[in-house]
Structures are given as structure tokens and as C-alpha cells.
Design an enzyme around this catalytic site. Structure first.
Site, PDB file in Angstrom:
ATOM      1  N   LYS A  23      -8.118   4.030  -5.700  1.00  0.00           N
ATOM      2  CA  LYS A  23      -9.205   4.457  -4.820  1.00  0.00           C
ATOM      3  C   LYS A  23      -8.919   5.830  -4.208  1.00  0.00           C
ATOM      4  CE  LYS A  23      -8.881   0.796  -2.160  1.00  0.00           C
ATOM      5  NZ  LYS A  23      -7.822  -0.003  -2.818  1.00  0.00           N
ATOM      6  N   ARG A 171       5.069   5.206   0.934  1.00  0.00           N
ATOM      7  CA  ARG A 171       4.558   4.407   2.037  1.00  0.00           C
ATOM      8  C   ARG A 171       5.465   3.233   2.344  1.00  0.00           C
ATOM      9  NH1 ARG A 171      -1.596   3.351   0.699  1.00  0.00           N
ATOM     10  NH2 ARG A 171      -0.944   1.310   1.458  1.00  0.00           N
ATOM     11  N   ARG A 182      -0.734  -7.966   0.197  1.00  0.00           N
ATOM     12  CA  ARG A 182      -1.938  -7.136   0.186  1.00  0.00           C
ATOM     13  C   ARG A 182      -2.901  -7.594  -0.913  1.00  0.00           C
ATOM     14  NH1 ARG A 182       1.215  -1.783  -0.195  1.00  0.00           N
ATOM     15  NH2 ARG A 182      -0.759  -0.855  -0.779  1.00  0.00           N
TER      16      ARG A 182
HETATM   17  P1  ADP Z   1      -4.150  -0.130  -0.189  1.00  0.00           P
HETATM   18  O1  ADP Z   1      -5.612  -0.121  -0.535  1.00  0.00           O
HETATM   19  O2  ADP Z   1      -3.329   0.536  -1.245  1.00  0.00           O
HETATM   20  O3  ADP Z   1      -3.634  -1.468   0.197  1.00  0.00           O
HETATM   21  P2  ADP Z   1      -4.655   1.331   2.312  1.00  0.00           P
HETATM   22  O4  ADP Z   1      -4.012   2.615   2.609  1.00  0.00           O
HETATM   23  O5  ADP Z   1      -6.132   1.316   2.077  1.00  0.00           O
HETATM   24  O6  ADP Z   1      -3.861   0.735   1.084  1.00  0.00           O
HETATM   25  O7  ADP Z   1      -4.369   0.287   3.496  1.00  0.00           O
HETATM   26  C1  ADP Z   1      -3.068   0.035   3.978  1.00  0.00           C
HETATM   27  C2  ADP Z   1      -3.103  -1.082   5.044  1.00  0.00           C
HETATM   28  O8  ADP Z   1      -3.940  -0.662   6.149  1.00  0.00           O
HETATM   29  C3  ADP Z   1      -3.720  -2.393   4.583  1.00  0.00           C
HETATM   30  O9  ADP Z   1      -2.780  -3.216   3.941  1.00  0.00           O
HETATM   31  C4  ADP Z   1      -4.220  -2.973   5.916  1.00  0.00           C
HETATM   32  O10 ADP Z   1      -3.165  -3.529   6.656  1.00  0.00           O
HETATM   33  C5  ADP Z   1      -4.701  -1.755   6.666  1.00  0.00           C
HETATM   34  N1  ADP Z   1      -6.136  -1.466   6.432  1.00  0.00           N
HETATM   35  C6  ADP Z   1      -6.661  -0.380   5.807  1.00  0.00           C
HETATM   36  N2  ADP Z   1      -8.014  -0.426   5.786  1.00  0.00           N
HETATM   37  C7  ADP Z   1      -8.353  -1.581   6.404  1.00  0.00           C
HETATM   38  C8  ADP Z   1      -9.589  -2.232   6.703  1.00  0.00           C
HETATM   39  N3  ADP Z   1     -10.779  -1.693   6.343  1.00  0.00           N
HETATM   40  N4  ADP Z   1      -9.558  -3.426   7.372  1.00  0.00           N
HETATM   41  C9  ADP Z   1      -8.400  -3.984   7.737  1.00  0.00           C
HETATM   42  N5  ADP Z   1      -7.194  -3.428   7.488  1.00  0.00           N
HETATM   43  C10 ADP Z   1      -7.167  -2.251   6.835  1.00  0.00           C
END
Ligand code: ADP
Ligand code: ZN
Length: 228
Positions: A23, A171, A182
Site C-alpha cells: 500500500k 520498523r 497484524r
Molecule cells: P501495515 O499496513 O504494514 O501493518 P501501517 O503502517 O499501516 O502498517 O500500520 C502500523 C500499525 O499502526 C498497525 O499495526 C496498527 O497498530 C496501527 N494503525 C495504523 N492505521 C490504523 C488504523 N486505521 N486503525 C487502527 N490502527 C491503525
């Protein structure tokens, strides 16, 4: 309401897919190609953690465990970002919405500003391989460009192709145990959004197991036709 007489509002695109689906990589491609703004709730939350804000302190342990941060925190952060003037050139939502409640809140926020979702693009991937993808990824500390040990290496070792930076970061939550949590959170709470957007007629599926560039072309085609 008939919007045909009014000027077109700023495009709103959503990228859906499990962690590791690409993404962020594709959101950056859309920024470069169409001038949209990438809105990553993951990035916004990591910033909040780094700055030590109230939201950041609450989010940190949840993110480290691979769970979902509360809708309340995420909506506050995203809602604030959405009102900033640069978003008027169009936005790509990356990692948001992640729950049905977030999707409903987004519909409401957009309705208030007379906007709508142009397309929710689902990056279709093979789950098993996501663990490997995530384990190999790293990012330029200076500009945020994403790399992968196998799939996208910098041309000069440890040097960013985009900005020449030489510091690469990984990360904290990109370790095998957290990745599994996740993925679980994705299937339990986020995957239902594929149906949610399908029912609204805005879902577009893209095979995201191909090369980054090829996937990018498919996504660009979808965007060009849905925002025309
Ligand atoms: P990925 O999609 O690779 O898991 P992200 O950078 O989008 O990584 O998200 C990292 C973490 O941030 C998630 O595992 C969650 O804990 C939190 N997070 C991100 N976006 C959201 C969201 N829209 N709602 C709840 N938690 C979120
Ligand atoms: Zn860089």
C-alpha cells in the site's frame, strides 16, 4: 443530489490490503504520478509516537503488539490531517479505514465536505508471502522511500535512489511475531471492508503479487478511469 453541474471535488482513493501488500509503495507512486497526497494512518501514528503526544503514548504499546489502535485516536488524527489545504489535490488513504466503524466515519466526513470515494483498490496478495515481504523491507530515514532486500534493492548499496540518503531504518513492528498479529487483525477487522466497498460499487481489485511496476500500471489505469 446531482453533482453533475458542480465542479468535480478532489479525488479520494483507498488502498486496501494486508500488511506487506504494498500500500505504501503504491501510494507514493500515485503521489508522484497524479499529485495526490498520501495519507497513511500508520505514518501519522508513528509520528505521534515519535513526538510523544498523548495519542502517541496510547498508541505505542498497541502498535508494538500488532493490534489496532482505537477508532477514536485514529479518527482524530486522520480527521485533522484531512482538513489541511494540501488535501484539496486529492488523497490516497493508505492503512485507513481499517474497521467498519472507521469506514462509516469516513463516509460521514466526506459527505460533510461534499466529497465521495472514487475507488477502493484492493491489493490482492497471497498471505503466506506477506511475512517474507515484511521481513525484508527497510526504508530511507531521510525521505521515506521503501526498499526490499529481494524485490527492490537500492542501486548503490545502502544509498537511497531517491534522495542519496545513507541511513536506512526498519520498523519496530516488522518482526515475525508482530506480523502474525497484524495479519490476524487484518482478517478479523479489515477484510470485511472489501465487501463494504463492493456493495457501494467502488471496489476495484488488483493482482498485487506481480512486479511493483506492473502493479503500479494497473493501479494507475484504475485511477485514470475512475477519476476521469
Ligand atoms: P501495515 O499496513 O504494514 O501493518 P501501517 O503502517 O499501516 O502498517 O500500520 C502500523 C500499525 O499502526 C498497525 O499495526 C496498527 O497498530 C496501527 N494503525 C495504523 N492505521 C490504523 C488504523 N486505521 N486503525 C487502527 N490502527 C491503525
Ligand atoms: Zn531517500
Amino acid at each position: 443530489m446531482d453533482g453533475s453541474m458542480t465542479p468535480r471535488s478532489a479525488p479520494v482513493l483507498i488502498l486496501l490490503g494486508p500488511p506487506g501488500a504494498g500500500k505504501g509503495t503504491q501510494a507514493r507512486m500515485l503521489e508522484d504520478r497524479f499529485g495526490f497526497v498520501q495519507l497513511s494512518t500508520g505514518d501519522l501514528l508513528r509520528q505521534a509516537v515519535a513526538q510523544g503526544t498523548e495519542a502517541g503514548r496510547l498508541a505505542k504499546p498497541i502498535m508494538e503488539a500488532g493490534g489496532l489502535v482505537t477508532d477514536e485516536i485514529v479518527l482524530a488524527i486522520l480527521g485533522e490531517r484531512l482538513t489541511q489545504p494540501d488535501c484539496s489535490s486529492g488523497v490516497v488513504l493508505d492503512g485507513f479505514p481499517r474497521t467498519t466503524a472507521q469506514a462509516e466515519a469516513l463516509d460521514e466526513m466526506l459527505a460533510q465536505s461534499g466529497q465521495r470515494i472514487d475507488a477502493a483498490i484492493s491489493l490482492e496478495v497471497d498471505d503466506v508471502q506477506m511475512v517474507q515481504r515484511i521481513a525484508g523491507r527497510f526504508t530511507c530515514a531521510k525521505c521515506g522511500e521503501g526498499y526490499h532486500e529481494q524485490f527492490k534493492t537500492p542501486q548503490v548499496k545502502d544509498t537511497c535512489d531517491a534522495c542519496g540518503g545513507t541511513e536506512m531504518t526498519r520498523r519496530a513492528d516488522d518482526n515475525a511475531a508482530t506480523v502474525m498479529s497484524r495479519l490476524d487483525a487484518y482478517h478479523a477487522q479489515t477484510a470485511p471492508l472489501i465487501d463494504y466497498y463492493d456493495r457501494r460499487g467502488v471496489l476495484r481489485k488488483v493482482d498485487a503479487m506481480r512486479q511493483i511496476k506492473v502493479i503500479g500500471e494497473s493501479i494507475a489505469d484504475v485511477v485514470a478511469s475512475e477519476t476521469a
